[in-house]
Design a protein around this motif. Structure first.
Motif, PDB file in Angstrom:
ATOM      1  N   THR A 167       0.833  -1.212   0.000  1.00 47.49           N
ATOM      2  CA  THR A 167       0.000   0.000   0.000  1.00 47.49           C
ATOM      3  C   THR A 167       0.867   1.260   0.000  1.00 47.49           C
ATOM      4  OG1 THR A 167      -0.188  -0.233   2.379  1.00 47.49           O
ATOM      5  CG2 THR A 167      -2.023  -1.057   1.066  1.00 47.49           C
ATOM      6  N   SER A 171      -1.765   5.584   2.743  1.00 47.53           N
ATOM      7  CA  SER A 171      -2.546   4.565   3.448  1.00 47.53           C
ATOM      8  C   SER A 171      -1.885   4.225   4.780  1.00 47.53           C
ATOM      9  CB  SER A 171      -2.648   3.284   2.618  1.00 47.53           C
ATOM     10  OG  SER A 171      -3.406   3.496   1.464  1.00 47.53           O
ATOM     11  N   TYR A 291      -7.653  -1.353   2.747  1.00 50.13           N
ATOM     12  CA  TYR A 291      -6.834  -0.559   1.826  1.00 50.13           C
ATOM     13  C   TYR A 291      -6.516  -1.446   0.626  1.00 50.13           C
ATOM     14  CZ  TYR A 291      -5.915   1.943   6.236  1.00 50.13           C
ATOM     15  OH  TYR A 291      -6.040   2.610   7.426  1.00 50.13           O
ATOM     16  N   ALA A 293      -4.514  -1.680  -2.760  1.00 49.94           N
ATOM     17  CA  ALA A 293      -3.468  -1.075  -3.593  1.00 49.94           C
ATOM     18  C   ALA A 293      -3.685  -1.537  -5.030  1.00 49.94           C
ATOM     19  CB  ALA A 293      -2.094  -1.492  -3.103  1.00 49.94           C
ATOM     20  N   ASP A 334      -4.234   4.307  -3.695  1.00 50.35           N
ATOM     21  CA  ASP A 334      -5.012   3.236  -3.064  1.00 50.35           C
ATOM     22  C   ASP A 334      -6.450   3.693  -2.844  1.00 50.35           C
ATOM     23  OD1 ASP A 334      -2.520   2.087  -2.846  1.00 50.35           O
ATOM     24  OD2 ASP A 334      -2.383   2.305  -0.669  1.00 50.35           O
TER      25      ASP A 334
END
Lengths: 347, 347
Positions: A167, A171, A291, A293, A334
């Motif tokens: 990430t 984030s 999160y 990515a 992200d």
């Protein structure tokens, strides 16, 4: 009350419920609004009254206070809101939901002092707002926030184990802001062995923030002597090893642990795969930040494994959470999705 | 040109590039804006001129046209934009990027007719806007959109194979809107055997929309005689079996296939795991829609498998795509993330 509900969702979830309050005059015009910003900060009612005072309002004799949750009766880290309301001389208080915790009883206290109390205004919505916090209170356990930091295909490491960083920095900074407001961070022994995390809360410049959370490790394996999270100190000094694979047992032990002068009431579970899956399997996750990515690994370690679900109808279901920044936030490249469990019977 | 770029991103990606145009007067005030809405619709320049005409503008002798891509010289499904510009009598045209396709050459055509042409204004940004379309043109292959419809943990089916439906009706309707504007839909033989999809484009009421896309199945296994996608018709009548496991070979065959009166230029690859992974492995994915449903399965079929990446540095990297509805859209309770490959050298 809709305005108060909207104010409530600005705050973060955790040890304390989301609460919003507004003060109106005799014609219903909003004089001030307030919301709770998390454990240790002003309650919504006090936040609202402080705004009113700052706006020069000193006479509350013709005002009404709308508040999404019953005002507290308990002088804890903050003074009791019932006392503040009485002292200000607010004659009418309109309440959404009752408080199921030991802070409850505000309705009766206010009525006994002659305050007019309208109880149960938009009760269902006000209860729904904190449905999972209510459940944690009823189960007498601490509030659990989980974060998943993964690729599009839900991998947390590539096939060769590389994982730093999937990430973005944005984030990871967001995670550090969550770390700053929880009482404890929990990871599994495997994560300690593999990633050797520090589990500290740091600001944007990388400096440690005041009031570091307790660092908790869960699992039966031993923790390496040189693990960074111990900071070279013996167990009990900022970190704890929960020698169990059962998440509820781990939460019970944490609840009995004092840290920074008060018991642990809110934990952030960060990983890894086994620990997270155990919490999901036990339905002990109250809030999720996912999160994602924008990359694909194809193989490698999955963020989750077996949680006891074998067919789609049994899936653990969540719902987008509008609180604390909203349901989706773009963090550099992200996407962070904010979720909470679906209220029972909603699906 | 920034305004023209912004207009361009309203349109959808696909067989044609994103293009935006604005018309300004001698003082630089915007008189009209236009953008391209996908194959078979007005080009951005014509869209912009149509807006200007609708606004009552008939004299273009003191106007300038900004357009993010070189105006086309080719009379295809739409008249050549160079001709429209000449007929309108626009004296000055400012162009962002050159058109690498067979529609290019507009700069020279306009100059030969006495039009003042400023070439390469914000060229880098205008090229970046369609970097992946440019690459598909250079590689002489059709444009590939992919959709992933998955749980938070990137599963497309539970352990027992149940998969209908993981995503919401709103997400599935969005997929049907994409199906309406591609030339072909591609799935693997395994998906046909397992899910028996119809692969039709339907409107909100479930009715078939006009100009159905070609239904293409890729893989070496046979297609069951009663598969719904055949609609009981022989191969070649609305559907095709691409007997290969190589995505580039599949794209080449599709490019040579006529459907609805023109060759296939844009394909939506819908699944399953093997086919999608083969396209990602070959870096043949130009656009991705990831629908994440707010549920967790733990086990079951993953959306993707091995794509030849063994370490994080080799991950396939994408970037949020602001075009066609933006990088994230909430679809009922699902979150749709819109991505495109990262331009080379960006990471």
């Amino acid at each position: 009350m809709q305005t108060a509900l909207k104010a409530a969702t600005i705050g973060p979830r955790g040890a304390n419920p989301l609460v919003g309050s507004i003060l109106v005059d005799e014609r219903g015009r909003v004089l001030a609004a307030g919301h709770h910003r998390g454990a240790g900060t002003y309650h919504a009612e006090r936040d609202c009254l402080a705004s009113a005072l700052a706006a020069g309002i000193t006479d509350f004799s013709a005002t009404k206070l709308y508040t999404t949750l019953e005002p507290c009766t308990h002088y804890g880290r903050q003074p009791a809101c019932t006392d503040l309301i009485t002292e200000a001389g607010i004659p009418t208080v309109l309440i959404g939901a009752r408080d199921p915790s030991t802070n409850g009883g505000g309705v009766e206290v206010l009525r006994s002092r002659g305050t007019e109390v309208v109880d149960g205004l938009l009760r269902k919505q006000c209860e729904q707002l904190n449905h999972r916090w209510n459940r944690a209170v009823k189960e007498d356990r601490i509030f659990v926030t989980v974060h998943l930091a993964q690729s599009i295909d839900a991998r947390i490491a590539a096939a060769d184990g590389t994982s730093q960083w999937i990430t973005s920095e944005t984030s990871r900074e967001h995670t550090h802001r969550i770390r700053q407001r929880v009482d404890a961070i929990l990871v599994g022994t495997n994560t300690v062995t593999t990633d050797d995390p520090r589990l500290t809360a740091r600001d944007e410049r990388g400096a440690l923030t005041p009031g570091q959370p307790l660092r908790a490790v869960m699992g039966r394996s031993e923790i390496p002597d040189l693990a960074q999270l111990t900071q070279g100190r013996p167990e009990g000094e900022g970190w704890i090893h929960l020698r169990t694979r059962d998440p509820l047992t781990a939460l019970r032990t944490l609840a009995e642990t004092q840290h920074n002068g008060h018991p642990v009431k809110h934990v952030l579970v960060e990983g890894g795969q086994s620990v997270l899956s155990a919490f999901f399997a036990a339905d002990l996750v109250d809030e999720i930040f996912v999160y994602t990515a924008p990359l694909i690994l194809g193989t490698g370690r999955a963020s989750l494994t077996d949680i006891g679900v074998t067919t789609l109808a049994e899936a653990r279901r969540y719902t987008l959470d509008a609180a604390d920044g909203g349901p989706t936030t773009i963090m550099n490249n992200d996407v962070c999705i904010h979720l909470q469990p679906e209220p029972k019977g909603a699906h």
